[in-house]
Design an enzyme around this catalytic site. Sequence first.
Site, PDB file in Angstrom:
ATOM      1  N   SER A  33       0.803  -1.230   0.000  1.00  0.00           N
ATOM      2  CA  SER A  33       0.000   0.000   0.000  1.00  0.00           C
ATOM      3  C   SER A  33       0.828   1.270   0.000  1.00  0.00           C
ATOM      4  O   SER A  33       0.311   2.334  -0.306  1.00  0.00           O
ATOM      5  CB  SER A  33      -0.941   0.011   1.206  1.00  0.00           C
ATOM      6  OG  SER A  33      -0.205  -0.068   2.415  1.00  0.00           O
ATOM      7  N   ASP A 320      -3.881   8.001   7.665  1.00  0.00           N
ATOM      8  CA  ASP A 320      -4.702   7.084   8.441  1.00  0.00           C
ATOM      9  C   ASP A 320      -3.784   6.353   9.420  1.00  0.00           C
ATOM     10  O   ASP A 320      -2.640   6.757   9.618  1.00  0.00           O
ATOM     11  CB  ASP A 320      -5.516   6.132   7.547  1.00  0.00           C
ATOM     12  CG  ASP A 320      -4.648   5.211   6.685  1.00  0.00           C
ATOM     13  OD1 ASP A 320      -3.462   5.028   7.001  1.00  0.00           O
ATOM     14  OD2 ASP A 320      -5.163   4.669   5.683  1.00  0.00           O
ATOM     15  N   HIS A 323      -0.743   4.929   7.085  1.00  0.00           N
ATOM     16  CA  HIS A 323      -0.148   5.537   5.900  1.00  0.00           C
ATOM     17  C   HIS A 323       0.115   7.038   6.039  1.00  0.00           C
ATOM     18  O   HIS A 323      -0.703   7.755   6.617  1.00  0.00           O
ATOM     19  CB  HIS A 323      -1.064   5.300   4.691  1.00  0.00           C
ATOM     20  CG  HIS A 323      -1.367   3.857   4.469  1.00  0.00           C
ATOM     21  ND1 HIS A 323      -2.553   3.291   4.879  1.00  0.00           N
ATOM     22  CD2 HIS A 323      -0.634   2.862   3.896  1.00  0.00           C
ATOM     23  CE1 HIS A 323      -2.548   1.994   4.565  1.00  0.00           C
ATOM     24  NE2 HIS A 323      -1.388   1.716   3.978  1.00  0.00           N
TER      25      HIS A 323
END
Length: 345
Positions: A33, A320, A323
Amino acid sequence: MALHSIALIFIFQFLQIPGIDAKVSSVIVFGDSTVDSGNNNFIPTVLRSDFRPYGRDFDGGRSTGRFSNGRIPTDFISEAFGLKPTVPAYLDPAYGIKDFASGVCFASAGTGYDNATSRVLSVIPLWKELEYYKEYKSRLEGYLGKTKANKILTEALYIISMGTNDFLENYYVLPYRSFEFSPKDYQKFLAGIARSFITEIYHLGARKVSLTGLPPMGCLPLERTLHGGICIARYNYVAKEFNKKLKALVETLNDELSGIRLVLSNPYHVLYNIIRDPQSFGFETAATACCGTGRFEMGYLCNEHNPFTCTDANQYVFWDSFHPTEKTNCILADHAVRTSLAVFK
């Protein structure tokens, strides 16, 4: 123009990554991610970010599947090398082989070196990312001809960024690998997979390769919130030790694989410095995330109805619970371009 937009323009002018007169034809991305530009949008997984507020500061306010409020490090790196400002996801039907000729992303949020990690949230395993690359190589040869395609692939910058999920989604959460391996042996296991993967893409034409180390994963907002606001020292120790193994691997493969230029891009220390003293980098806080309180908020738990989502992401190191924000991503990319990636000028 909104005050938020004006602030963004000022910040990115201040943090402008210098362009490089580089011999880099394309940016080709493998990983998780940290570098997924939207592939998970097109597979059956719950680990997605194709909805607001993700992407709210991206061009047009679009939720592209990037786990950030805006761009991710590979986007900034591509732009710094004089290529396009975003690297498109390979599975996105909005793009074709013409778009992918100067940059393509095979990364999948939630994946890792270990196949068992990708199974946790049903995402694309590393071996499948490699299969997509082989398919892409064949498509590129069909589009440009074999000679021109191979030249592009040889001159491309290959970025590999993963490993955090292997520990935080797999080893320290599920019992199987921790019963099978000590932390030290699991690091060796992952490094062995990295070695095989790099060797494989080398034989497929890769010559300029950046292997990304682990961040201070014990300082992610989720971990800090669950442990009284402090970083988990043993997680950070494992990250640093694994980065040492990756450094040794880089040195070994540079000796073994003729013509390869392999570098380690290590984000650990720069991100740790930001987390320790966010104000020095223009942030207000690193302890909690913009979207939420720092407890579990990522994917569908970070949404436009979350009452804790901040108004200005540029004040936060993290977007978040896992991240970084776009601003942090810009700083990390700038650091990589000025250090490890400078050899590709």
